[in-house]
Scaffold this motif. Structure first.
Motif, PDB file in Angstrom:
ATOM      1  N   ILE A 132       9.716  -3.651   2.840  1.00 33.42           N
ATOM      2  CA  ILE A 132      10.461  -4.768   3.434  1.00 33.42           C
ATOM      3  C   ILE A 132      11.822  -4.284   3.920  1.00 33.42           C
ATOM      4  O   ILE A 132      12.275  -4.641   5.018  1.00 33.42           O
ATOM      5  CB  ILE A 132      10.604  -5.927   2.425  1.00 33.42           C
ATOM      6  N   PHE A 133      12.488  -3.450   3.114  1.00 32.90           N
ATOM      7  CA  PHE A 133      13.782  -2.907   3.528  1.00 32.90           C
ATOM      8  C   PHE A 133      13.645  -2.111   4.820  1.00 32.90           C
ATOM      9  O   PHE A 133      14.429  -2.286   5.758  1.00 32.90           O
ATOM     10  CB  PHE A 133      14.382  -2.029   2.428  1.00 32.90           C
ATOM     11  N   PHE A 134      12.663  -1.207   4.879  1.00 30.94           N
ATOM     12  CA  PHE A 134      12.476  -0.411   6.094  1.00 30.94           C
ATOM     13  C   PHE A 134      12.153  -1.302   7.287  1.00 30.94           C
ATOM     14  O   PHE A 134      12.630  -1.056   8.396  1.00 30.94           O
ATOM     15  CB  PHE A 134      11.391   0.651   5.905  1.00 30.94           C
ATOM     16  N   PHE A 135      11.352  -2.329   7.066  1.00 28.33           N
ATOM     17  CA  PHE A 135      11.051  -3.255   8.156  1.00 28.33           C
ATOM     18  C   PHE A 135      12.333  -3.927   8.656  1.00 28.33           C
ATOM     19  O   PHE A 135      12.512  -4.121   9.863  1.00 28.33           O
ATOM     20  CB  PHE A 135      10.041  -4.320   7.723  1.00 28.33           C
ATOM     21  N   SER A 136      13.221  -4.259   7.741  1.00 25.43           N
ATOM     22  CA  SER A 136      14.466  -4.938   8.133  1.00 25.43           C
ATOM     23  C   SER A 136      15.353  -4.052   9.005  1.00 25.43           C
ATOM     24  O   SER A 136      16.242  -4.557   9.692  1.00 25.43           O
ATOM     25  CB  SER A 136      15.239  -5.407   6.899  1.00 25.43           C
ATOM     26  N   GLN A 137      15.109  -2.743   8.997  1.00 22.95           N
ATOM     27  CA  GLN A 137      15.884  -1.823   9.821  1.00 22.95           C
ATOM     28  C   GLN A 137      15.349  -1.747  11.258  1.00 22.95           C
ATOM     29  O   GLN A 137      16.004  -1.180  12.129  1.00 22.95           O
ATOM     30  CB  GLN A 137      15.893  -0.424   9.205  1.00 22.95           C
ATOM     31  N   LEU A 138      14.179  -2.316  11.481  1.00 23.99           N
ATOM     32  CA  LEU A 138      13.593  -2.327  12.826  1.00 23.99           C
ATOM     33  C   LEU A 138      14.052  -3.569  13.583  1.00 23.99           C
ATOM     34  O   LEU A 138      14.585  -4.510  13.006  1.00 23.99           O
ATOM     35  CB  LEU A 138      12.067  -2.284  12.740  1.00 23.99           C
ATOM     36  N   GLU A 139      13.810  -3.580  14.878  1.00 23.55           N
ATOM     37  CA  GLU A 139      14.236  -4.689  15.732  1.00 23.55           C
ATOM     38  C   GLU A 139      13.134  -5.722  15.966  1.00 23.55           C
ATOM     39  O   GLU A 139      13.188  -6.451  16.951  1.00 23.55           O
ATOM     40  CB  GLU A 139      14.717  -4.130  17.084  1.00 23.55           C
ATOM     41  N   PHE A 140      12.177  -5.814  15.063  1.00 24.44           N
ATOM     42  CA  PHE A 140      11.082  -6.770  15.223  1.00 24.44           C
ATOM     43  C   PHE A 140      11.450  -8.105  14.588  1.00 24.44           C
ATOM     44  O   PHE A 140      12.260  -8.165  13.662  1.00 24.44           O
ATOM     45  CB  PHE A 140       9.794  -6.233  14.586  1.00 24.44           C
ATOM     46  N   GLN A 141      10.838  -9.167  15.062  1.00 24.18           N
ATOM     47  CA  GLN A 141      11.024 -10.494  14.482  1.00 24.18           C
ATOM     48  C   GLN A 141      10.411 -10.516  13.083  1.00 24.18           C
ATOM     49  O   GLN A 141       9.362  -9.924  12.848  1.00 24.18           O
ATOM     50  CB  GLN A 141      10.343 -11.564  15.354  1.00 24.18           C
ATOM     51  N   TRP A 142      11.054 -11.243  12.157  1.00 25.67           N
ATOM     52  CA  TRP A 142      10.583 -11.292  10.772  1.00 25.67           C
ATOM     53  C   TRP A 142       9.187 -11.876  10.630  1.00 25.67           C
ATOM     54  O   TRP A 142       8.443 -11.477   9.748  1.00 25.67           O
ATOM     55  CB  TRP A 142      11.563 -12.095   9.901  1.00 25.67           C
ATOM     56  N   TRP A 143       8.819 -12.815  11.486  1.00 27.44           N
ATOM     57  CA  TRP A 143       7.522 -13.464  11.345  1.00 27.44           C
ATOM     58  C   TRP A 143       6.367 -12.489  11.587  1.00 27.44           C
ATOM     59  O   TRP A 143       5.239 -12.745  11.170  1.00 27.44           O
ATOM     60  CB  TRP A 143       7.404 -14.683  12.250  1.00 27.44           C
ATOM     61  N   LEU A 144       6.628 -11.351  12.237  1.00 20.50           N
ATOM     62  CA  LEU A 144       5.570 -10.367  12.474  1.00 20.50           C
ATOM     63  C   LEU A 144       5.126  -9.673  11.191  1.00 20.50           C
ATOM     64  O   LEU A 144       3.973  -9.263  11.074  1.00 20.50           O
ATOM     65  CB  LEU A 144       6.030  -9.320  13.492  1.00 20.50           C
ATOM     66  N   PHE A 145       6.046  -9.526  10.235  1.00 17.03           N
ATOM     67  CA  PHE A 145       5.697  -8.842   8.990  1.00 17.03           C
ATOM     68  C   PHE A 145       4.590  -9.581   8.240  1.00 17.03           C
ATOM     69  O   PHE A 145       3.533  -8.995   7.976  1.00 17.03           O
ATOM     70  CB  PHE A 145       6.946  -8.653   8.117  1.00 17.03           C
ATOM     71  N   PRO A 146       4.762 -10.863   7.903  1.00 19.85           N
ATOM     72  CA  PRO A 146       3.662 -11.542   7.198  1.00 19.85           C
ATOM     73  C   PRO A 146       2.420 -11.724   8.075  1.00 19.85           C
ATOM     74  O   PRO A 146       1.295 -11.710   7.569  1.00 19.85           O
ATOM     75  CB  PRO A 146       4.253 -12.886   6.780  1.00 19.85           C
ATOM     76  N   LEU A 147       2.625 -11.864   9.387  1.00 17.76           N
ATOM     77  CA  LEU A 147       1.479 -12.031  10.281  1.00 17.76           C
ATOM     78  C   LEU A 147       0.581 -10.791  10.272  1.00 17.76           C
ATOM     79  O   LEU A 147      -0.645 -10.905  10.251  1.00 17.76           O
ATOM     80  CB  LEU A 147       1.959 -12.311  11.710  1.00 17.76           C
ATOM     81  N   CYS A 148       1.184  -9.611  10.252  1.00 15.77           N
ATOM     82  CA  CYS A 148       0.418  -8.364  10.341  1.00 15.77           C
ATOM     83  C   CYS A 148       0.074  -7.752   8.984  1.00 15.77           C
ATOM     84  O   CYS A 148      -0.675  -6.777   8.926  1.00 15.77           O
ATOM     85  CB  CYS A 148       1.212  -7.349  11.165  1.00 15.77           C
ATOM     86  N   LEU A 149       0.590  -8.328   7.921  1.00 17.96           N
ATOM     87  CA  LEU A 149       0.438  -7.730   6.599  1.00 17.96           C
ATOM     88  C   LEU A 149      -1.015  -7.576   6.161  1.00 17.96           C
ATOM     89  O   LEU A 149      -1.359  -6.639   5.447  1.00 17.96           O
ATOM     90  CB  LEU A 149       1.220  -8.546   5.565  1.00 17.96           C
ATOM     91  N   LEU A 150      -1.895  -8.437   6.606  1.00 17.75           N
ATOM     92  CA  LEU A 150      -3.302  -8.360   6.198  1.00 17.75           C
ATOM     93  C   LEU A 150      -4.190  -7.610   7.196  1.00 17.75           C
ATOM     94  O   LEU A 150      -5.390  -7.448   6.963  1.00 17.75           O
ATOM     95  CB  LEU A 150      -3.859  -9.761   5.953  1.00 17.75           C
ATOM     96  N   LEU A 151      -3.599  -7.123   8.291  1.00  8.76           N
ATOM     97  CA  LEU A 151      -4.405  -6.425   9.304  1.00  8.76           C
ATOM     98  C   LEU A 151      -5.183  -5.221   8.775  1.00  8.76           C
ATOM     99  O   LEU A 151      -6.316  -4.998   9.211  1.00  8.76           O
ATOM    100  CB  LEU A 151      -3.526  -6.000  10.482  1.00  8.76           C
ATOM    101  N   PRO A 152      -4.636  -4.423   7.845  1.00  9.55           N
ATOM    102  CA  PRO A 152      -5.438  -3.287   7.356  1.00  9.55           C
ATOM    103  C   PRO A 152      -6.765  -3.695   6.710  1.00  9.55           C
ATOM    104  O   PRO A 152      -7.685  -2.879   6.614  1.00  9.55           O
ATOM    105  CB  PRO A 152      -4.509  -2.615   6.337  1.00  9.55           C
ATOM    106  N   ASP A 153      -6.899  -4.945   6.302  1.00  9.31           N
ATOM    107  CA  ASP A 153      -8.159  -5.397   5.708  1.00  9.31           C
ATOM    108  C   ASP A 153      -9.282  -5.507   6.726  1.00  9.31           C
ATOM    109  O   ASP A 153     -10.451  -5.649   6.342  1.00  9.31           O
ATOM    110  CB  ASP A 153      -7.973  -6.723   4.977  1.00  9.31           C
ATOM    111  N   VAL A 154      -8.959  -5.397   8.008  1.00 10.52           N
ATOM    112  CA  VAL A 154     -10.008  -5.362   9.028  1.00 10.52           C
ATOM    113  C   VAL A 154     -10.918  -4.155   8.784  1.00 10.52           C
ATOM    114  O   VAL A 154     -12.091  -4.168   9.149  1.00 10.52           O
ATOM    115  CB  VAL A 154      -9.385  -5.327  10.447  1.00 10.52           C
ATOM    116  N   SER A 155     -10.393  -3.140   8.103  1.00  9.15           N
ATOM    117  CA  SER A 155     -11.187  -1.943   7.798  1.00  9.15           C
ATOM    118  C   SER A 155     -12.393  -2.248   6.920  1.00  9.15           C
ATOM    119  O   SER A 155     -13.317  -1.437   6.838  1.00  9.15           O
ATOM    120  CB  SER A 155     -10.310  -0.886   7.130  1.00  9.15           C
ATOM    121  N   MET A 156     -12.429  -3.402   6.296  1.00 11.23           N
ATOM    122  CA  MET A 156     -13.583  -3.763   5.464  1.00 11.23           C
ATOM    123  C   MET A 156     -14.824  -4.031   6.293  1.00 11.23           C
ATOM    124  O   MET A 156     -15.915  -4.170   5.750  1.00 11.23           O
ATOM    125  CB  MET A 156     -13.248  -4.976   4.593  1.00 11.23           C
TER     126      MET A 156
END
Length: 117
Positions: free
Chosen positions: A17-41
């Motif tokens: 979360i700290f490293f994400f806060s250092q990027l210039e992305f909108q905060w809502w993208l973090f929870p939106l994309c957090l489950l994307l790696p589960d597509v690997s199932m």
């Protein structure tokens, strides 16, 4: 010991979360994309061996850290973001007891057996 390991994962999730806060992305993208790696199932639709391999590949922290470092080194924010999401997701999974999978059964992980305990 399990609580100590979970605490370690909480710390790593916090760092993500700290490293994400250092990027210039909108905060809502973090929870939106957090489950994307589960597509690997999706590999489990083929068979348990392919499913475990795909799941483990996208949930292994070495891949996450490699992508994150590559993004920082090349100064490509979307690659940094991808590495952070992979790292945060893997930490979050381990907090909830979802470990890397064995090929014989989805519920058999490097953290032990998932399910009723």
């Amino acid at each position: 010991m399990k609580n100590l390991l979970k605490l370690e994962e909480v710390g790593q999730f916090g760092f993500a979360i700290f490293f994400f806060s250092q990027l210039e992305f909108q905060w809502w993208l973090f929870p939106l994309c957090l489950l994307l790696p589960d597509v690997s199932m999706v590999g489990y639709l083929v068979n348990p061996k392919i499913g475990a391999w795909m799941y483990n590949f996208f949930h292994h922290k070495f891949l996450a850290i490699l992508v994150l470092i590559l993004g920082f080194w090349l100064k490509i924010p979307i690659v940094e973001f991808a590495g952070i999401i992979l790292w945060a997701h893997s930490s979050m999974d381990r907090i909830f007891g979802y470990g890397l999978k064995f090929e014989d059964n989805f519920k058999q992980t490097h953290l032990g057996s998932m399910g009723n305990k």
